[in-house]
Design a protein around this motif. Sequence first.
Motif, PDB file in Angstrom:
ATOM      1  N   SER A  60       1.399  -1.502  -0.192  1.00 25.15           N
ATOM      2  CA  SER A  60      -0.203  -0.097  -0.047  1.00 25.15           C
ATOM      3  C   SER A  60       0.466   1.333  -0.258  1.00 25.15           C
ATOM      4  O   SER A  60       0.316   2.141  -0.332  1.00 25.15           O
ATOM      5  CB  SER A  60      -0.768  -0.098   1.791  1.00 25.15           C
ATOM      6  OG  SER A  60      -0.475   0.110   2.714  1.00 25.15           O
ATOM      7  N   TYR A  66       1.727   2.701  -3.413  1.00 26.31           N
ATOM      8  CA  TYR A  66       0.752   2.671  -4.489  1.00 26.31           C
ATOM      9  C   TYR A  66      -0.216   4.007  -3.733  1.00 26.31           C
ATOM     10  O   TYR A  66      -0.641   4.740  -4.218  1.00 26.31           O
ATOM     11  CB  TYR A  66      -0.753   1.661  -4.040  1.00 26.31           C
ATOM     12  CG  TYR A  66      -2.323   2.233  -5.378  1.00 26.31           C
ATOM     13  CD1 TYR A  66      -1.738   1.371  -5.954  1.00 26.31           C
ATOM     14  CD2 TYR A  66      -3.027   2.608  -4.396  1.00 26.31           C
ATOM     15  CE1 TYR A  66      -3.378   0.769  -7.227  1.00 26.31           C
ATOM     16  CE2 TYR A  66      -4.333   2.161  -4.783  1.00 26.31           C
ATOM     17  CZ  TYR A  66      -4.153   1.510  -6.268  1.00 26.31           C
ATOM     18  OH  TYR A  66      -5.529   1.710  -7.503  1.00 26.31           O
ATOM     19  N   TRP A 114      -3.269   9.333  -8.313  1.00 19.21           N
ATOM     20  CA  TRP A 114      -3.395   8.434 -10.002  1.00 19.21           C
ATOM     21  C   TRP A 114      -4.353   9.657 -10.465  1.00 19.21           C
ATOM     22  O   TRP A 114      -5.148  10.024 -10.504  1.00 19.21           O
ATOM     23  CB  TRP A 114      -4.046   6.846  -9.536  1.00 19.21           C
ATOM     24  CG  TRP A 114      -3.145   6.422  -8.963  1.00 19.21           C
ATOM     25  CD1 TRP A 114      -2.641   6.019  -7.254  1.00 19.21           C
ATOM     26  CD2 TRP A 114      -2.757   4.968  -9.043  1.00 19.21           C
ATOM     27  NE1 TRP A 114      -1.859   5.228  -7.266  1.00 19.21           N
ATOM     28  CE2 TRP A 114      -1.905   4.632  -8.220  1.00 19.21           C
ATOM     29  CE3 TRP A 114      -2.168   5.061 -10.775  1.00 19.21           C
ATOM     30  CZ2 TRP A 114      -0.695   3.724  -8.109  1.00 19.21           C
ATOM     31  CZ3 TRP A 114      -1.508   3.603 -10.867  1.00 19.21           C
ATOM     32  CH2 TRP A 114      -0.718   3.100  -9.315  1.00 19.21           C
ATOM     33  N   ALA A 158      -5.141  -6.657  -2.960  1.00 18.80           N
ATOM     34  CA  ALA A 158      -5.173  -5.320  -2.696  1.00 18.80           C
ATOM     35  C   ALA A 158      -6.661  -5.607  -2.792  1.00 18.80           C
ATOM     36  O   ALA A 158      -7.053  -5.704  -4.230  1.00 18.80           O
ATOM     37  CB  ALA A 158      -4.932  -5.099  -3.702  1.00 18.80           C
ATOM     38  N   LEU A 196      -2.024  -4.429 -11.739  1.00 17.87           N
ATOM     39  CA  LEU A 196      -1.031  -3.858 -10.919  1.00 17.87           C
ATOM     40  C   LEU A 196       0.370  -4.041 -11.605  1.00 17.87           C
ATOM     41  O   LEU A 196       0.898  -4.456 -11.474  1.00 17.87           O
ATOM     42  CB  LEU A 196      -0.955  -3.573  -9.544  1.00 17.87           C
ATOM     43  CG  LEU A 196       0.203  -2.059  -9.388  1.00 17.87           C
ATOM     44  CD1 LEU A 196      -0.237  -1.146  -9.332  1.00 17.87           C
ATOM     45  CD2 LEU A 196      -0.332  -2.953  -7.341  1.00 17.87           C
ATOM     46  N   TYR A 214       4.350  -0.120 -10.242  1.00 18.67           N
ATOM     47  CA  TYR A 214       2.519   0.834 -10.146  1.00 18.67           C
ATOM     48  C   TYR A 214       2.353   1.619 -10.503  1.00 18.67           C
ATOM     49  O   TYR A 214       2.453   3.283  -9.787  1.00 18.67           O
ATOM     50  CB  TYR A 214       3.227   1.439  -8.374  1.00 18.67           C
ATOM     51  CG  TYR A 214       3.080   0.137  -7.419  1.00 18.67           C
ATOM     52  CD1 TYR A 214       2.261  -0.248  -6.138  1.00 18.67           C
ATOM     53  CD2 TYR A 214       3.568  -0.954  -7.337  1.00 18.67           C
ATOM     54  CE1 TYR A 214       1.611  -0.971  -5.452  1.00 18.67           C
ATOM     55  CE2 TYR A 214       3.338  -2.168  -7.388  1.00 18.67           C
ATOM     56  CZ  TYR A 214       2.695  -2.004  -5.066  1.00 18.67           C
ATOM     57  OH  TYR A 214       3.119  -3.430  -4.686  1.00 18.67           O
ATOM     58  N   SER A 260      -2.777   0.687 -13.092  1.00 17.04           N
ATOM     59  CA  SER A 260      -3.701  -0.186 -12.554  1.00 17.04           C
ATOM     60  C   SER A 260      -4.938  -0.917 -13.202  1.00 17.04           C
ATOM     61  O   SER A 260      -5.668   0.629 -13.329  1.00 17.04           O
ATOM     62  CB  SER A 260      -3.614  -0.112 -10.983  1.00 17.04           C
ATOM     63  OG  SER A 260      -4.571   1.391 -10.770  1.00 17.04           O
TER      64      SER A 260
END
Length: 172
Positions: free
Chosen positions: A30, A33, A37, A96, A115, A119, A122
């Motif tokens: 995480s 991530y 985005w 995830a 993914l 990263y 996704s």
Amino acid sequence: MKKLLLVAAFLLSGCVSKPEGIEPVQNFQSTKYLGKWYEIARLDHSFERGLSRVTAEYSTMPDGGIKVLNRGYKVENSEWKDAEGKAYFVEKPDTAYLKVSFFGPFYGSYIVFDLDPDYNTSLISGQNKSYLWLLSRTPTIDEATKKRLVDKAQALGFDTSKLIYVDQTPVK
């Protein structure tokens, strides 16, 4: 009374199921991530209808959850719309598969099922195959990557003919 309590518990828990054939990414990190985005494509939903320049920003919360800040531009009103939510892992923190809420105790599924190792892109599903998002760390992605991701979603049963490709050009 017992049936009423069961129905109420079901409704309050929200719909955090996984669609058939959709498997969350394993060994998910995480912390990698987190951050901003860009929405490259999505299936249409009332809560995003008419929005362009859509982004999602993820950060950690003190309780271990993930803060979600979605932002999009409504051209017809010339204004930005924000939605703040929270997400928690449904299973293990390295799977995830999360539940996300923007409305009090009501949660929906947030399943990262593709993914790339860095990263950078996704694919996300909701609780059924009418929810699909293609996200990227950059406002655009190359056509080969886009095609690979869209083809994968289509092969898994998403109606990719209805994808909305999001305008990410800067607002002037």
